[in-house]
Design a protein around this motif. Structure first.
Motif, PDB file in Angstrom:
ATOM      1  N   PRO A 102       0.838  -1.208   0.000  1.00 42.93           N
ATOM      2  CA  PRO A 102       0.000   0.000   0.000  1.00 42.93           C
ATOM      3  C   PRO A 102       0.866   1.248   0.000  1.00 42.93           C
ATOM      4  N   MET A 103       0.294   2.366  -0.401  1.00 45.67           N
ATOM      5  CA  MET A 103       1.040   3.613  -0.466  1.00 45.67           C
ATOM      6  C   MET A 103       1.081   4.277   0.917  1.00 45.67           C
ATOM      7  N   ILE A 104       1.768   3.589   1.829  1.00 39.31           N
ATOM      8  CA  ILE A 104       1.997   4.114   3.170  1.00 39.31           C
ATOM      9  C   ILE A 104       3.446   3.822   3.549  1.00 39.31           C
ATOM     10  N   SER A 134      -7.524   7.542   9.590  1.00 38.20           N
ATOM     11  CA  SER A 134      -8.371   6.381   9.287  1.00 38.20           C
ATOM     12  C   SER A 134      -8.043   5.794   7.914  1.00 38.20           C
ATOM     13  N   GLU A 135      -7.558   6.636   6.999  1.00 36.46           N
ATOM     14  CA  GLU A 135      -7.160   6.147   5.680  1.00 36.46           C
ATOM     15  C   GLU A 135      -5.929   5.259   5.801  1.00 36.46           C
ATOM     16  N   TRP A 136      -5.000   5.649   6.678  1.00 41.55           N
ATOM     17  CA  TRP A 136      -3.814   4.824   6.937  1.00 41.55           C
ATOM     18  C   TRP A 136      -4.223   3.461   7.502  1.00 41.55           C
ATOM     19  N   VAL A 137      -5.143   3.462   8.445  1.00 40.21           N
ATOM     20  CA  VAL A 137      -5.607   2.209   9.054  1.00 40.21           C
ATOM     21  C   VAL A 137      -6.224   1.306   7.996  1.00 40.21           C
ATOM     22  N   GLU A 141      -4.698  -2.300   6.875  1.00 39.15           N
ATOM     23  CA  GLU A 141      -5.453  -3.545   7.062  1.00 39.15           C
ATOM     24  C   GLU A 141      -5.515  -4.355   5.773  1.00 39.15           C
ATOM     25  N   ILE A 142      -5.672  -3.655   4.651  1.00 38.79           N
ATOM     26  CA  ILE A 142      -5.751  -4.340   3.354  1.00 38.79           C
ATOM     27  C   ILE A 142      -4.377  -4.843   2.913  1.00 38.79           C
ATOM     28  N   GLY A 143      -3.363  -4.006   3.112  1.00 38.86           N
ATOM     29  CA  GLY A 143      -2.031  -4.343   2.609  1.00 38.86           C
ATOM     30  C   GLY A 143      -1.249  -5.313   3.471  1.00 38.86           C
ATOM     31  N   TYR A 144      -1.448  -5.218   4.798  1.00 39.90           N
ATOM     32  CA  TYR A 144      -0.643  -6.044   5.707  1.00 39.90           C
ATOM     33  C   TYR A 144      -1.511  -6.789   6.732  1.00 39.90           C
ATOM     34  N   GLY A 224       5.252   6.226  -0.015  1.00 41.43           N
ATOM     35  CA  GLY A 224       5.237   4.772   0.025  1.00 41.43           C
ATOM     36  C   GLY A 224       6.626   4.237   0.311  1.00 41.43           C
ATOM     37  N   ASP A 225       6.700   2.973   0.743  1.00 38.54           N
ATOM     38  CA  ASP A 225       8.005   2.398   1.088  1.00 38.54           C
ATOM     39  C   ASP A 225       8.267   1.061   0.405  1.00 38.54           C
ATOM     40  N   LEU A 226       7.412   0.701  -0.579  1.00 33.65           N
ATOM     41  CA  LEU A 226       7.549  -0.575  -1.297  1.00 33.65           C
ATOM     42  C   LEU A 226       7.523  -1.779  -0.347  1.00 33.65           C
ATOM     43  N   GLY A 227       6.880  -1.601   0.810  1.00 38.25           N
ATOM     44  CA  GLY A 227       6.730  -2.707   1.746  1.00 38.25           C
ATOM     45  C   GLY A 227       7.923  -2.956   2.639  1.00 38.25           C
ATOM     46  N   VAL A 228       8.903  -2.042   2.627  1.00 38.84           N
ATOM     47  CA  VAL A 228      10.144  -2.249   3.385  1.00 38.84           C
ATOM     48  C   VAL A 228       9.889  -2.324   4.886  1.00 38.84           C
ATOM     49  N   ASN A 229       9.065  -1.414   5.423  1.00 35.76           N
ATOM     50  CA  ASN A 229       8.838  -1.403   6.865  1.00 35.76           C
ATOM     51  C   ASN A 229       8.107  -2.652   7.343  1.00 35.76           C
ATOM     52  N   ALA A 230       7.117  -3.078   6.597  1.00 35.90           N
ATOM     53  CA  ALA A 230       6.387  -4.296   6.974  1.00 35.90           C
ATOM     54  C   ALA A 230       7.300  -5.510   6.935  1.00 35.90           C
ATOM     55  N   GLN A 231       8.146  -5.591   5.908  1.00 33.95           N
ATOM     56  CA  GLN A 231       9.066  -6.720   5.813  1.00 33.95           C
ATOM     57  C   GLN A 231      10.088  -6.688   6.939  1.00 33.95           C
ATOM     58  N   ARG A 232      10.508  -5.498   7.334  1.00 37.11           N
ATOM     59  CA  ARG A 232      11.443  -5.382   8.456  1.00 37.11           C
ATOM     60  C   ARG A 232      10.810  -5.965   9.727  1.00 37.11           C
ATOM     61  N   ILE A 233       9.544  -5.642   9.950  1.00 41.11           N
ATOM     62  CA  ILE A 233       8.850  -6.164  11.128  1.00 41.11           C
ATOM     63  C   ILE A 233       8.752  -7.682  11.068  1.00 41.11           C
TER      64      ILE A 233
END
Length: 244
Positions: A102-104, A134-137, A141-144, A224-233
């Motif tokens: 997602p673009m976050i 709320s848009e971030w949430v 939720e959809i992306g991760y 956006g971060d191309l999913g880098v932060n989620a993958q780090r977690i």
């Protein structure tokens, strides 16, 4: 005339490929060592990308012409092709890996009770690119949907000490660590440019001698971060759970 065109295009491909590569890595290296801003360094890459695509197209044409005319400038055409295809290919793979993200630029394991930073101060525009939290949430939720709190069979203080060791092994800069409170804050780094991403680990007792672990990772720049932060977690919590 055909040999002249073949040599001309071959050398043009080589010059463009080498020039684009040098320009991109010069800018990124300057940004890596904070001689220029991180986004400014990244712009060198984005500007070089279309140049390298052009170099790749010209190199392919030059190779075909070389094949038809007895390879009068095969070395220049081949070197230009290899530099261009390597650059464009690696960039395309990296972008493709993050197309579903997602673009976050802010990821966490707990959207209902988001871990907060106490020592690190996030940029005032941390919700940049979004109209409201709320848009971030919703996008998160959809992306991760897989990012969730984890429970580890060890006390809170030990979990923080294990996390601190892992963070140091990754080259993160520890900003705050409190085993008793169950908190760790650190700065992580992304890509060759070493974009700074802020990380907080929150660990609470679950009432049975175990640790309830939540984590948040936030980029200081970009939308956006191309999913880098989620993958780090994902990677960090997986490694933390594997500590024995």
């Amino acid at each position: 005339m055909s040999h002249k065109w073949t040599r001309g295009l071959s050398w043009l491909a080589l010059v463009l490929a080498l020039g684009g590569t040098i320009a991109a890595f010069t800018g990124m290296t300057l940004a890596r060592f904070d001689t220029i801003g991180k986004l400014e360094g990244f712009k060198y890459l984005t500007v070089s990308a279309p140049v390298m695509v052009g170099a790749l197209v010209i190199a392919i044409i030059a190779l075909l012409l070389n094949w038809r005319t007895g390879w009068p400038a095969r070395r220049a055409a081949l070197i230009g092709f290899l530099f261009a295809v390597g650059f464009v290919g690696s960039l395309a793979v990296r972008v493709a890996m993050g197309t579903d993200a997602p673009m976050i630029h802010d990821a966490t394991t707990d959207l209902a009770d988001v871990p907060q930073f106490e020592t690190i101060t996030l940029p005032d525009d941390n919700m940049r690119g979004l109209s409201e939290p709320s848009e971030w949430v919703s996008l998160h939720e959809i992306g991760y949907p897989d990012l969730r709190s984890v429970v580890l069979d060890r006390p809170v203080d030990q979990t923080i000490r294990d996390a601190e060791k892992l963070a140091k092994e990754r080259g993160w800069t520890i900003r705050a660590v409190d085993p008793e409170e169950g908190r760790l804050e650190a700065t992580a780094y992304a890509s060759y440019i070493r974009f700074e991403d802020e990380v907080v680990l929150r660990v609470r007792p679950d009432g049975a001698g175990r640790s309830l672990v939540d984590m948040r990772s936030v980029s200081r720049v970009g939308i956006g971060d191309l999913g880098v932060n989620a993958q780090r977690i994902r990677d960090f919590l997986e490694d933390l759970a594997a500590v024995r």
